[in-house]
Design an enzyme around this catalytic site. Sequence first.
Site, mmCIF file in Angstrom:
data_model
loop_
_atom_site.group_PDB
_atom_site.id
_atom_site.type_symbol
_atom_site.label_atom_id
_atom_site.label_comp_id
_atom_site.label_asym_id
_atom_site.label_seq_id
_atom_site.Cartn_x
_atom_site.Cartn_y
_atom_site.Cartn_z
ATOM 1 N N THR A 92 48.849 33.833 42.049
ATOM 2 C CA THR A 92 48.420 33.477 43.066
ATOM 3 C C THR A 92 47.225 34.420 42.755
ATOM 4 O OG1 THR A 92 49.550 32.691 45.067
ATOM 5 C CG2 THR A 92 47.745 33.197 45.013
ATOM 6 N N CYS A 93 46.645 35.904 42.580
ATOM 7 C CA CYS A 93 45.992 36.931 42.449
ATOM 8 C C CYS A 93 44.923 36.454 41.309
ATOM 9 C CB CYS A 93 46.408 38.270 42.205
ATOM 10 S SG CYS A 93 47.355 38.402 44.144
ATOM 11 N N SER A 94 45.446 36.299 40.191
ATOM 12 C CA SER A 94 44.557 35.761 39.417
ATOM 13 C C SER A 94 44.036 34.168 38.969
ATOM 14 C CB SER A 94 45.671 35.852 37.886
ATOM 15 O OG SER A 94 46.142 37.272 37.421
#
Length: 169
Positions: free
Chosen positions: A55-57
């Site tokens: 999700t972060c990337s």
Amino acid sequence: MAIKVGERVPDATLYEFFEEASGGCALGPNAFSVAELTAGRRIVVFGLPGAFTPTCSAKHVPGYVEHIQAFRDKGIDEVWCVSVNDAFVMGAWARDQGSAGAVRMFGDGAAEFTRKLGLDQDLSARGMGVRSQRYAMLLDDGVVKLLHVEAPGKFEVSDAESMLKALPA
């Protein structure tokens, strides 16, 4: 206890990796005081569990990179991404995300800043150790003006679009 709106952000040292020496900063990890960097400035800080995580990337960092001009148009001096990773990992992730000139990628390798904020979480059961909760906040001269902390496993309030909507004009 987590930091609250109206409180001064705690001072801590964050680390940033530079590909090229410039502006008095050397190659490699450079240490920065949060108190010094936030003095007299409006900064959006978002924290997340880890560099290179799905999700972060795929969503969190790209949203801020995509909308950097809209943040600047609202008077934001800088946008920071903070993760409990070392500066080398954050530097590699910055290259991967194409965030140069948009989002400063800070490593909080020992979770000093994250713990002082009270926004740490223990993900040892998932093999990740102590990490940051997912959040976004607006700092104005070092004081928290907005704070959006995600519920576990969610990505609904700390994204770039939500922060842009919440920012005062």
